[in-house]
Design a protein around this motif. Structure first.
Motif, short mmCIF file in Angstrom:
data_model
loop_
_atom_site.label_atom_id
_atom_site.label_comp_id
_atom_site.label_asym_id
_atom_site.label_seq_id
_atom_site.Cartn_x
_atom_site.Cartn_y
_atom_site.Cartn_z
N UNK A 96 0.86 -1.09 -0.11
CA UNK A 96 0.14 -0.02 0.06
C UNK A 96 1.00 1.41 0.05
N UNK A 97 2.03 1.33 0.91
CA UNK A 97 2.79 2.38 0.82
C UNK A 97 3.59 2.77 -0.09
N UNK A 98 3.99 1.80 -1.12
CA UNK A 98 4.85 1.94 -2.32
C UNK A 98 4.00 2.36 -3.78
N UNK A 99 2.54 2.05 -3.62
CA UNK A 99 1.67 2.60 -4.48
C UNK A 99 1.28 3.87 -4.55
N UNK A 100 1.23 4.43 -5.79
CA UNK A 100 0.78 5.89 -6.07
C UNK A 100 -0.74 5.97 -5.58
N UNK A 101 -1.16 6.99 -5.10
CA UNK A 101 -3.01 7.18 -5.09
C UNK A 101 -3.42 6.68 -6.30
N UNK A 102 -4.33 5.97 -6.27
CA UNK A 102 -5.00 5.37 -7.37
C UNK A 102 -4.43 4.23 -8.15
N UNK A 103 -3.32 3.68 -7.34
CA UNK A 103 -2.49 2.64 -7.93
C UNK A 103 -3.28 1.49 -7.71
N UNK A 104 -2.79 0.24 -8.50
CA UNK A 104 -3.67 -1.14 -8.36
C UNK A 104 -2.73 -2.14 -7.80
N UNK A 105 -3.34 -3.04 -7.23
CA UNK A 105 -2.68 -4.25 -6.84
C UNK A 105 -3.01 -5.46 -7.43
#
Length: 229
Positions: A135-144
């Motif tokens: 969650x931390x390394x994702x950009x806002x709006x990023x996906x997993x």
């Protein structure tokens, strides 16, 4: 690194050479297609930076590359043997292969448009920390997007469990040449969280729009989720 993580690391170092073959056999050659599904979801929103954790020999990372020829892609794993295999596979030269422990990622906050992984979560000692790091390394709006095993359930569950306990270690002996490693992989699957419990952990980590698609009689799941924008 915790003792249990060191043991898992040794297991994957030992089975690296035959890992892809075993995955094909255990999934009746479906593994590559599932990895492609993971890559397609990760690429469904425009992005230029991708992180594939527990990358192994890079099956998901290569699928992401096919869909995103100009993107920056990091394939990360804590098994040096897996990374060494990945570096020498045709088509992998444009991917940045790095050692990384999923419990403490060496990447900046908001660095990636998407994070992917295959068969990571059942093998970690601190699931909540691992999800928090993603969650931390994702950009806002990023996906997993992730491929993960799941304990068999339903009417066929008991029969599938017996089959897994017999078939997988046998293949591990004959093909993988490490029966104990594949006995561990069976136990880590059978002892893992139910889909309902894992969904809750995704939500607790801050992810939204958490979705799951069962595969292979519910023994494999494709998970997708987003970080709020």
């Amino acid at each position: 690194m915790r003792n249990e993580d060191s043991s898992v690391q040794a297991t994957f170092n030992n089975i690296a050479r035959r890992y892809d073959l075993m995955n094909r056999l255990m999934t009746l050659d479906s593994h590559k297609n599932w990895c492609r599904d993971v890559a397609q979801f990760a690429s469904s929103r425009s992005g230029s930076s991708y992180l594939d954790l527990a990358t192994g020999t890079g099956v998901i990372a290569r699928a992401v590359r096919e869909l995103n020829p100009s993107a920056a892609i990091i394939g990360a794993d804590f098994s040096e043997s897996m990374l060494e295999m990945a570096r020498h596979i045709a088509g992998n030269s444009s991917i940045d292969w790095q050692y990384a422990d999923a419990h403490e990622l060496p990447f900046a906050d908001g660095e990636f448009d998407a994070v992917t992984h295959g068969y990571l979560l059942r093998n970690v000692s601190d699931l909540d920390r691992v999800l928090a790091e993603q969650f931390r390394v994702l950009k806002p709006g990023g996906v997993l997007a992730a491929l993960e095993t799941s304990p068999p359930a339903g009417l066929l569950g008991p029969f599938i469990r017996v089959g897994m306990r017999v078939v997988v270690p046998t293949l591990g002996t004959l093909i993988g040449r490490d029966r104990d490693a594949y006995k561990y992989l069976v136990s880590s699957t059978l002892g893992f969280l139910s889909p309902e419990a894992l969904r809750l952990r995704f939500h607790q980590a801050g992810f939204v729009d958490v979705q799951v698609k069962p595969k292979f009689m519910g023994t494999n799941m494709i998970w997708t989720a987003s970080k709020p924008g």
